[in-house]
Design a protein around this motif. Structure first.
Motif, short mmCIF file in Angstrom:
data_model
loop_
_atom_site.label_atom_id
_atom_site.label_comp_id
_atom_site.label_asym_id
_atom_site.label_seq_id
_atom_site.Cartn_x
_atom_site.Cartn_y
_atom_site.Cartn_z
N LEU A 122 4.04 -3.00 37.26
CA LEU A 122 4.21 -3.49 35.96
C LEU A 122 5.79 -3.85 35.78
O LEU A 122 6.21 -4.86 35.02
N LEU A 196 -2.00 -5.46 32.56
CA LEU A 196 -1.63 -6.89 33.12
C LEU A 196 -1.56 -7.98 32.14
O LEU A 196 -0.46 -8.67 32.01
N ALA A 199 1.35 -7.41 29.88
CA ALA A 199 2.63 -7.82 30.50
C ALA A 199 2.97 -9.37 30.56
O ALA A 199 3.74 -9.86 31.36
#
Length: 288
Positions: A122, A196, A199
């Motif tokens: 990440l 995810l 992010a």
């Protein structure tokens, strides 16, 4: 150095041979955090991998080759010795005892685990990720990893419900790609998808039940943004609760009469579609 000058393993009862053979079992691999990489391409890439991040340890512990293979793959021997790695020759019987394949290629490396913490994946702000959720076939897992590497993906994530990354069949099917890109393992699918998305990565579930298809995604230009594809089980795809976590459920259109595509083929189609879109004008990679 000639192959005849290398130490020779001849006994099936050698502690090295016994220890290597134990790594056929997942619990032993996990306990020792070691695995075997078979074949010249995998071993070549393992040597090129170098040291594990943040340590002074090389990914490769030592290498075993038949004398014939040591002569045929002198580049591997030379590269390994340049890295200061132990290289030993072994009889055909010893290599067959160590390896998982019926017909070994005569080259095998004892390696340390090289998976990457999900936090590091990440932190690197990935733009293309393959998430393997509920994938149980090691050959498929390794092939998807190889495909992700070829498509230029930034990382692969294996959820905690998926096959062991270091299963011998998975390692062989990756054909060295295991050593090319970050792979996070043991991540709960809810965490993988949720983090995810946090992010800024658009997460798509690849599933034949999708209301949208890949052609629509391409026509509308939505694949150019940072994205992740979630691939499910070979037999029954993704469960509804996993599909519900993602931004969209997308199917690969079947223009002919085939009932479906297998997992590895579908993954290749999806990942390459994203790779192309991200490199097209307006895509996240075209913008630098």
């Amino acid at each position: 150095m000639q192959s005849t000058d290398l130490p020779l393993l001849t006994s099936l009862r050698s502690p090295r041979v016994v220890a290597a053979r134990r790594l056929a079992r997942r619990n032993q691999r996990t306990k020792e955090r070691r695995f075997l990489a078979e074949g010249p391409q995998a071993v070549r890439e393992a040597v090129a991998y170098g040291q594990l991040p943040g340590t002074s340890e090389h990914a490769v512990v030592e290498i075993y080759l038949t004398q014939e293979a040591a002569g045929r793959h002198a580049d591997i021997v030379d590269a390994a010795r340049a890295e200061g790695l132990p290289v030993l020759t072994a009889t055909d019987e010893v290599i067959a005892e160590i390896c998982d394949t019926v017909t070994p290629q005569g080259v095998v490396a004892l390696c340390r685990f090289i998976d990457t913490p999900f936090e590091d994946v990440l932190r690197a702000r990935p733009r293309l990720v393959a998430v393997l959720a509920h994938v149980r076939d090691p050959g498929n897992a390794g092939t998807v990893l190889r495909t992700a590497d070829a498509a230029g993906a930034d990382a692969v994530v294996l959820t905690d419900a998926s096959v062991d990354l270091y299963n011998p069949k998975a390692v062989r099917a990756s054909v060295g790609s295991l050593f090319h890109l970050p792979v996070a393992v043991g991540v709960p699918v809810e965490e993988a998808v949720g983090r995810l998305r946090e992010a800024g990565v658009r997460v798509l579930a690849a599933d034949g039940a999708g209301e949208r298809d890949l052609d629509q995604e391409l026509d509308e230009g939505t694949l150019g943004a940072p994205g992740a594809w979630v691939f499910g089980n070979e037999a029954w795809g993704l469960p509804e609760e996993t599909r519900a976590l993602t931004d969209e459920v997308v199917r690969v259109p079947i223009h002919g009469h085939a009932e479906s595509l297998n997992l590895a083929t579908a993954a290749a189609v999806c990942l390459y579609a994203s790779a192309r879109a991200q490199r097209s004008p307006g895509g996240c990679r075209a913008q630098g």
